[in-house]
Every structure is written in structure tokens, then in C-alpha cells.
Motif scaffolding. Structure first.
Motif, PDB file in Angstrom:
ATOM      1  N   VAL A  45      -2.233  -3.382 -19.244  1.00 35.15           N
ATOM      2  CA  VAL A  45      -2.351  -2.741 -18.287  1.00 35.15           C
ATOM      3  C   VAL A  45      -1.230  -4.089 -16.885  1.00 35.15           C
ATOM      4  N   SER A  46      -1.850  -5.289 -17.441  1.00 35.17           N
ATOM      5  CA  SER A  46      -0.991  -6.384 -15.655  1.00 35.17           C
ATOM      6  C   SER A  46       0.716  -5.644 -15.550  1.00 35.17           C
ATOM      7  N   GLN A  47       1.293  -5.438 -16.933  1.00 31.20           N
ATOM      8  CA  GLN A  47       2.400  -6.041 -16.972  1.00 31.20           C
ATOM      9  C   GLN A  47       2.650  -4.655 -16.317  1.00 31.20           C
ATOM     10  N   MET A  48       2.168  -3.399 -16.277  1.00 32.90           N
ATOM     11  CA  MET A  48       2.496  -2.072 -15.709  1.00 32.90           C
ATOM     12  C   MET A  48       1.939  -1.874 -14.345  1.00 32.90           C
ATOM     13  N   LEU A  49       1.073  -2.719 -13.911  1.00 35.05           N
ATOM     14  CA  LEU A  49       0.752  -2.681 -12.932  1.00 35.05           C
ATOM     15  C   LEU A  49       1.397  -3.879 -11.656  1.00 35.05           C
ATOM     16  N   GLY A  50       2.002  -4.669 -12.069  1.00 34.65           N
ATOM     17  CA  GLY A  50       3.185  -5.187 -11.968  1.00 34.65           C
ATOM     18  C   GLY A  50       4.557  -4.502 -11.165  1.00 34.65           C
ATOM     19  N   VAL A  51       4.437  -3.535 -11.339  1.00 36.78           N
ATOM     20  CA  VAL A  51       6.066  -2.361 -11.503  1.00 36.78           C
ATOM     21  C   VAL A  51       5.378  -1.087 -10.581  1.00 36.78           C
ATOM     22  N   PHE A  52       3.933  -0.868 -11.319  1.00 39.65           N
ATOM     23  CA  PHE A  52       3.406   0.459 -10.786  1.00 39.65           C
ATOM     24  C   PHE A  52       2.564   0.063  -9.376  1.00 39.65           C
ATOM     25  N   THR A  53       2.825  -0.388  -8.561  1.00 41.21           N
ATOM     26  CA  THR A  53       1.691  -1.772  -7.196  1.00 41.21           C
ATOM     27  C   THR A  53       0.859   0.070  -6.557  1.00 41.21           C
ATOM     28  N   PRO A  54      -0.106  -0.930  -5.962  1.00 34.38           N
ATOM     29  CA  PRO A  54      -0.690   0.380  -4.757  1.00 34.38           C
ATOM     30  C   PRO A  54      -0.091   1.416  -3.552  1.00 34.38           C
ATOM     31  N   LYS A  55       1.601   0.663  -3.538  1.00 35.97           N
ATOM     32  CA  LYS A  55       2.177   0.807  -2.917  1.00 35.97           C
ATOM     33  C   LYS A  55       2.876   1.559  -3.399  1.00 35.97           C
ATOM     34  N   ARG A  56       3.189   1.118  -3.921  1.00 34.08           N
ATOM     35  CA  ARG A  56       4.873   1.676  -5.087  1.00 34.08           C
ATOM     36  C   ARG A  56       4.508   3.516  -5.296  1.00 34.08           C
ATOM     37  N   ARG A  76      10.018   4.722   7.724  1.00 31.69           N
ATOM     38  CA  ARG A  76       9.395   5.315   8.667  1.00 31.69           C
ATOM     39  C   ARG A  76       8.536   6.448   7.974  1.00 31.69           C
ATOM     40  N   THR A  77       8.655   7.081   7.512  1.00 25.68           N
ATOM     41  CA  THR A  77       6.766   7.926   7.000  1.00 25.68           C
ATOM     42  C   THR A  77       6.095   7.229   6.132  1.00 25.68           C
ATOM     43  N   LEU A  78       6.161   5.724   5.239  1.00 28.90           N
ATOM     44  CA  LEU A  78       5.121   5.062   5.176  1.00 28.90           C
ATOM     45  C   LEU A  78       4.926   4.251   6.131  1.00 28.90           C
ATOM     46  N   GLN A  79       5.426   3.638   7.325  1.00 24.91           N
ATOM     47  CA  GLN A  79       5.808   2.857   8.429  1.00 24.91           C
ATOM     48  C   GLN A  79       4.968   1.597   7.468  1.00 24.91           C
ATOM     49  N   ARG A  80       6.132   1.613   6.750  1.00 22.40           N
ATOM     50  CA  ARG A  80       6.609   0.166   5.881  1.00 22.40           C
ATOM     51  C   ARG A  80       7.753  -0.673   6.803  1.00 22.40           C
ATOM     52  N   ASP A  81       8.241  -2.340   6.175  1.00 27.00           N
ATOM     53  CA  ASP A  81       9.222  -2.599   6.761  1.00 27.00           C
ATOM     54  C   ASP A  81      10.361  -2.226   5.442  1.00 27.00           C
ATOM     55  N   TYR A  82      11.720  -1.817   6.137  1.00 23.09           N
ATOM     56  CA  TYR A  82      12.131  -1.706   4.763  1.00 23.09           C
ATOM     57  C   TYR A  82      12.889  -1.705   3.729  1.00 23.09           C
ATOM     58  N   LYS A  83      13.179  -3.453   4.359  1.00 20.71           N
ATOM     59  CA  LYS A  83      13.366  -4.320   2.266  1.00 20.71           C
ATOM     60  C   LYS A  83      12.653  -4.712   1.886  1.00 20.71           C
ATOM     61  N   ASN A  84      11.245  -4.332   1.982  1.00 26.25           N
ATOM     62  CA  ASN A  84      10.242  -3.878   1.300  1.00 26.25           C
ATOM     63  C   ASN A  84      10.194  -2.643   0.691  1.00 26.25           C
ATOM     64  N   VAL A  85      10.253  -1.741   1.457  1.00 24.17           N
ATOM     65  CA  VAL A  85      10.664  -0.297   0.895  1.00 24.17           C
ATOM     66  C   VAL A  85      11.788  -0.103   0.219  1.00 24.17           C
ATOM     67  N   HIS A  86      13.388  -0.916  -0.091  1.00 31.29           N
ATOM     68  CA  HIS A  86      14.166  -0.955  -0.721  1.00 31.29           C
ATOM     69  C   HIS A  86      14.355  -1.805  -1.752  1.00 31.29           C
ATOM     70  N   ASN A  87      13.591  -2.740  -1.785  1.00 32.87           N
ATOM     71  CA  ASN A  87      13.137  -3.263  -2.768  1.00 32.87           C
ATOM     72  C   ASN A  87      12.158  -2.605  -3.838  1.00 32.87           C
ATOM     73  N   ASP A  88      11.130  -2.441  -3.233  1.00 29.15           N
ATOM     74  CA  ASP A  88      10.283  -0.663  -4.354  1.00 29.15           C
ATOM     75  C   ASP A  88      10.967   0.185  -4.935  1.00 29.15           C
ATOM     76  N   VAL A  89      12.111   1.005  -4.183  1.00 27.43           N
ATOM     77  CA  VAL A  89      12.559   1.827  -4.340  1.00 27.43           C
ATOM     78  C   VAL A  89      13.773   1.702  -5.888  1.00 27.43           C
ATOM     79  N   GLU A  90      14.548   0.269  -5.689  1.00 26.04           N
ATOM     80  CA  GLU A  90      15.483  -0.350  -6.700  1.00 26.04           C
ATOM     81  C   GLU A  90      14.345  -1.149  -8.150  1.00 26.04           C
TER      82      GLU A  90
END
Length: 125
Positions: A45-56, A76-90
Motif C-alpha cells: 500500500v505504501s508504494q501505491m500511495l507514493g504514486v496515487f497521492t490524494p492530489k493525484r 488552473r482548474t485545480l488551482q495548483r502550481d503548473y510545475k507540480n501538476v506537470h510532474n503529477d501528470v508525468e
């Protein structure tokens, strides 16, 4: 509407994955078309939660609700920093939860994500 399901398996053995592959091969040999299966696996579960975080999870929900969009629109939709969203998407693309369309917009191709967690075997007394 796409009805693909992403199955996230946690703590399952390689034998269960091989059994699923064997079932699909048997159906193909009988001339049947097996149901599509999309899955990823994690050791615990720890490994899974490292990838699928609440923000993701929030990011996936936003893509499901609003459809394909650019990463900038998503941020913009999430009202989050672009760089962080980009990293999450990747990161989510690495785990098959997000794809890009022909215009380069990101989307989740799944109508549902199922998390299947297997607890470790109990040791004998």
C-alpha cells in the motif's frame, strides 16, 4: 463513452497475474474475445500511495469531470502550481492512468479505477 477500467492491484503475487494471462489465452484459443484488462501492480500500500497521492486522485477526478485539457488548464482548474501538476501528470502517465490525445491534451481513458488490496499472508503460529 469509454468504459475501460484500470485495476490497481496491491500485494498480489506474480502467480495471480499469470493466472489472469492464462485465462485470457484460453479464451483466445476458444475463439472468444476476452474483456479488455488494464492493470498495474504494487508490492504494498505504501508504494501505491507514493504514486496515487490524494492530489493525484483529485487530478484524475478533474480530468474525468472536465475531459481532455492542457496541463496549464488543468493546473488552473485545480488551482495548483503548473510545475507540480506537470510532474503529477508525468508520474501518472508512467502508471497508465493518464494519456495524451492527438492535440497533446491530457485525459484519463478510464471510466473507473478499481483498487484491489490484498493483505499479507498470516504467518503460522
Amino acid at each position: 463513452m469509454n468504459q475501460n477500467i484500470l485495476t490497481i492491484k496491491v500485494g498480489t503475487s506474480i502467480q495471480s497475474s499469470l493466472a489472469l494471462a492464462q485465462q485470457m489465452l484460453e479464451r483466445l484459443e476458444l475463439g472468444e474475445e476476452p474483456a479488455p484488462y488494464f492493470g498495474v501492480g504494487f508490492k504494498n500500500v505504501s508504494q501505491m500511495l507514493g504514486v496515487f497521492t490524494p492530489k493525484r486522485w483529485d487530478l484524475l477526478a478533474a480530468l474525468r469531470e472536465h475531459g481532455a485539457m492542457s496541463i496549464a488548464e488543468l493546473a488552473r482548474t485545480l488551482q495548483r502550481d503548473y510545475k507540480n501538476v506537470h510532474n503529477d501528470v508525468e508520474r501518472l502517465m508512467e502508471w497508465l492512468a493518464i494519456e495524451r490525445d492527438e492535440q497533446g491534451k491530457v485525459f484519463t481513458p478510464y471510466s473507473e479505477i478499481v483498487v484491489d488490496v490484498h493483505l499479507p499472508q498470516q504467518k503460522a503460529a
